[in-house]
Design a protein around this motif. Structure first.
Motif, mmCIF file in Angstrom:
data_model
loop_
_atom_site.group_PDB
_atom_site.id
_atom_site.type_symbol
_atom_site.label_atom_id
_atom_site.label_comp_id
_atom_site.label_asym_id
_atom_site.label_seq_id
_atom_site.Cartn_x
_atom_site.Cartn_y
_atom_site.Cartn_z
ATOM 1 N N ASP A 271 61.990 24.677 -8.657
ATOM 2 C CA ASP A 271 60.993 23.675 -9.011
ATOM 3 C C ASP A 271 60.506 22.912 -7.788
ATOM 4 O O ASP A 271 59.846 21.873 -7.910
ATOM 5 N N ARG A 272 60.817 23.437 -6.588
ATOM 6 C CA ARG A 272 60.388 22.829 -5.338
ATOM 7 C C ARG A 272 59.649 23.856 -4.488
ATOM 8 O O ARG A 272 59.900 25.055 -4.587
ATOM 9 N N GLY A 273 58.714 23.397 -3.669
ATOM 10 C CA GLY A 273 58.021 24.289 -2.755
ATOM 11 C C GLY A 273 56.624 24.675 -3.225
ATOM 12 O O GLY A 273 56.158 24.266 -4.293
ATOM 13 N N ARG A 274 55.947 25.482 -2.386
ATOM 14 C CA ARG A 274 54.550 25.844 -2.636
ATOM 15 C C ARG A 274 54.367 26.626 -3.933
ATOM 16 O O ARG A 274 53.408 26.405 -4.682
ATOM 17 N N ILE A 275 55.268 27.563 -4.208
ATOM 18 C CA ILE A 275 55.136 28.377 -5.417
ATOM 19 C C ILE A 275 55.228 27.513 -6.669
ATOM 20 O O ILE A 275 54.476 27.700 -7.635
ATOM 21 N N ALA A 276 56.129 26.549 -6.664
ATOM 22 C CA ALA A 276 56.272 25.644 -7.815
ATOM 23 C C ALA A 276 55.015 24.812 -8.004
ATOM 24 O O ALA A 276 54.556 24.606 -9.145
ATOM 25 N N ALA A 277 54.435 24.322 -6.906
ATOM 26 C CA ALA A 277 53.212 23.525 -6.992
ATOM 27 C C ALA A 277 52.061 24.374 -7.521
ATOM 28 O O ALA A 277 51.267 23.922 -8.363
ATOM 29 N N GLU A 278 51.953 25.597 -7.017
ATOM 30 C CA GLU A 278 50.898 26.500 -7.479
ATOM 31 C C GLU A 278 51.048 26.774 -8.975
ATOM 32 O O GLU A 278 50.062 26.832 -9.711
ATOM 33 N N ALA B 86 51.148 27.139 4.055
ATOM 34 C CA ALA B 86 50.059 26.729 3.174
ATOM 35 C C ALA B 86 49.607 27.857 2.254
ATOM 36 O O ALA B 86 49.707 29.041 2.580
ATOM 37 N N VAL B 87 49.097 27.451 1.089
ATOM 38 C CA VAL B 87 48.467 28.370 0.154
ATOM 39 C C VAL B 87 47.235 27.663 -0.397
ATOM 40 O O VAL B 87 47.240 26.452 -0.591
ATOM 41 N N GLU B 88 46.148 28.400 -0.601
ATOM 42 C CA GLU B 88 44.939 27.786 -1.116
ATOM 43 C C GLU B 88 44.619 28.301 -2.515
ATOM 44 O O GLU B 88 44.908 29.454 -2.848
ATOM 45 N N MET B 89 44.031 27.420 -3.317
ATOM 46 C CA MET B 89 43.667 27.757 -4.687
ATOM 47 C C MET B 89 42.227 27.316 -4.933
ATOM 48 O O MET B 89 41.871 26.171 -4.644
ATOM 49 N N HIS B 90 41.417 28.217 -5.444
ATOM 50 C CA HIS B 90 40.029 27.882 -5.772
ATOM 51 C C HIS B 90 39.989 27.427 -7.226
ATOM 52 O O HIS B 90 40.254 28.206 -8.143
ATOM 53 N N ILE B 91 39.665 26.161 -7.422
ATOM 54 C CA ILE B 91 39.693 25.536 -8.739
ATOM 55 C C ILE B 91 38.282 25.573 -9.349
ATOM 56 O O ILE B 91 37.321 25.152 -8.689
ATOM 57 N N PRO B 92 38.139 26.047 -10.592
ATOM 58 C CA PRO B 92 36.829 26.019 -11.250
ATOM 59 C C PRO B 92 36.281 24.594 -11.291
ATOM 60 O O PRO B 92 37.041 23.633 -11.471
ATOM 61 N N ASP B 93 34.981 24.452 -11.109
ATOM 62 C CA ASP B 93 34.372 23.122 -11.058
ATOM 63 C C ASP B 93 34.698 22.285 -12.286
ATOM 64 O O ASP B 93 34.913 21.067 -12.178
ATOM 65 N N ASN B 94 34.728 22.917 -13.457
ATOM 66 C CA ASN B 94 34.969 22.157 -14.681
ATOM 67 C C ASN B 94 36.441 21.758 -14.857
ATOM 68 O O ASN B 94 36.779 21.065 -15.810
ATOM 69 N N CYS B 95 37.296 22.197 -13.941
ATOM 70 C CA CYS B 95 38.724 21.861 -14.016
ATOM 71 C C CYS B 95 39.177 20.912 -12.913
ATOM 72 O O CYS B 95 40.311 20.417 -12.955
ATOM 73 N N ARG C 71 49.249 13.640 -6.948
ATOM 74 C CA ARG C 71 50.413 12.872 -6.480
ATOM 75 C C ARG C 71 51.646 13.202 -7.325
ATOM 76 O O ARG C 71 52.757 13.312 -6.805
ATOM 77 N N ARG C 72 51.452 13.350 -8.635
ATOM 78 C CA ARG C 72 52.577 13.682 -9.512
ATOM 79 C C ARG C 72 53.146 15.051 -9.147
ATOM 80 O O ARG C 72 54.381 15.218 -9.046
ATOM 81 N N MET C 73 52.277 16.041 -8.951
ATOM 82 C CA MET C 73 52.734 17.394 -8.624
ATOM 83 C C MET C 73 53.373 17.437 -7.242
ATOM 84 O O MET C 73 54.349 18.166 -7.031
ATOM 85 N N GLU C 74 52.848 16.656 -6.328
ATOM 86 C CA GLU C 74 53.450 16.572 -4.993
ATOM 87 C C GLU C 74 54.884 16.063 -5.091
ATOM 88 O O GLU C 74 55.793 16.612 -4.467
ATOM 89 N N GLN C 75 55.060 15.001 -5.862
ATOM 90 C CA GLN C 75 56.387 14.397 -5.985
ATOM 91 C C GLN C 75 57.374 15.357 -6.643
ATOM 92 O O GLN C 75 58.529 15.451 -6.232
ATOM 93 N N ILE D 231 44.390 22.962 -1.191
ATOM 94 C CA ILE D 231 45.390 23.534 -0.283
ATOM 95 C C ILE D 231 46.727 22.851 -0.543
ATOM 96 O O ILE D 231 46.814 21.623 -0.630
ATOM 97 N N ILE D 232 47.751 23.668 -0.685
ATOM 98 C CA ILE D 232 49.116 23.183 -0.904
ATOM 99 C C ILE D 232 49.915 23.438 0.365
ATOM 100 O O ILE D 232 50.077 24.589 0.780
ATOM 101 N N PHE D 233 50.390 22.378 0.992
ATOM 102 C CA PHE D 233 51.158 22.488 2.230
ATOM 103 C C PHE D 233 52.633 22.178 1.976
ATOM 104 O O PHE D 233 52.976 21.236 1.273
ATOM 105 N N CYS D 234 53.502 22.975 2.553
ATOM 106 C CA CYS D 234 54.939 22.707 2.533
ATOM 107 C C CYS D 234 55.639 23.745 3.399
ATOM 108 O O CYS D 234 55.280 24.923 3.374
ATOM 109 N N HIS D 235 56.651 23.314 4.156
ATOM 110 C CA HIS D 235 57.399 24.264 4.972
ATOM 111 C C HIS D 235 58.219 25.207 4.106
ATOM 112 O O HIS D 235 58.592 26.300 4.545
ATOM 113 N N ASN D 236 58.470 24.794 2.859
ATOM 114 C CA ASN D 236 59.289 25.571 1.937
ATOM 115 C C ASN D 236 58.395 26.348 0.968
ATOM 116 O O ASN D 236 57.673 25.746 0.172
ATOM 117 N N ALA D 237 58.456 27.666 1.034
ATOM 118 C CA ALA D 237 57.646 28.477 0.131
ATOM 119 C C ALA D 237 58.112 28.344 -1.300
ATOM 120 O O ALA D 237 57.319 28.387 -2.242
#
Length: 218
Positions: A204-211, A147-156, A169-173, A192-198
């Protein structure tokens, strides 16, 4: 083809049936993990046509085997539809992010993998179902390696989540991850972005790509 196994039917004469009607036995060849995946998919298809064939009397099961094994969870009606998703999208998402085999046979979820993979998958399912009742609290992810966590600004936040979570859902897919907003132990919300694959900077797959996709939106 999906699991890379060889499957074929073997005739097995059943003289006890009316008119000597025979039954067929399906044989699956391949590595253990692939065989189990193919077997569970067949079981799911058969159960749809003949409810109770594989699940009548089945109970929940939690194995302590550290290696490859199968656990079982039983869903309620409303839980099953939510955990399945449109055309099975939610099930496939959880399966891919957890790195395990997740198949629904009737109302029974079969979770196959190592102990670590099975535990991870069951956690993902529990968090998914908890989202129906409101905000999910995950105090800390410091001890997790998926897992990796990201703090998103309220206005975003609205841009990142989209209408009813459509952007998540789009980014997950696209990345093969499981993502949602969760509260920490102080009550602060973060993504929080969860995936066994960093993943990696070039994948274009995994936590780093989602982040990376989230950062592009912000």
């Amino acid at each position: 083809e999906e699991w890379g196994v060889l499957m074929f039917f073997m005739n097995k004469r059943d003289g006890g049936g009316k008119g000597g009607r025979g039954t067929e036995q399906l044989v699956v060849f391949g590595p253990p993990r692939a065989r189990r995946g193919a077997e569970l998919k067949v079981m799911s298809s058969v159960e749809t046509k003949a409810p109770g064939h594989f699940t009548r009397g089945v109970r929940e099961k939690q194995s302590s085997e550290k290696g490859f094994d199968t656990d079982r969870m039983i869903f309620k009606d409303d839980e099953l539809s939510y955990a399945l998703g449109k055309e099975g999208a939610t099930r496939k998402k959880l399966e891919g992010a957890a790195g395990t085999i997740l198949q629904y046979v009737g109302h029974v979820a079969f979770i196959a993998g190592t102990l670590k993979e099975r535990k991870r998958c069951k956690e993902y399912i529990s968090w998914l179902l908890a989202q129906r009742r409101g905000s999910v609290t995950i105090p800390s992810i410091s001890q997790r390696d998926d897992a990796v966590e990201m703090h998103i600004p309220d206005n975003c936040k609205g841009w990142v989540t989209g209408n009813r979570g459509s952007e998540l859902r789009r980014m997950e897919q696209e990345t093969g991850t499981f993502m949602f907003m969760a509260l920490d132990d102080r009550g602060d919300e973060r993504l929080i972005i969860f995936c066994h694959n960093a993943g990696s900077k070039v994948s274009d797959r995994g936590r780093i790509a989602a982040e990376r996709l989230v950062n592009e939106m912000i």
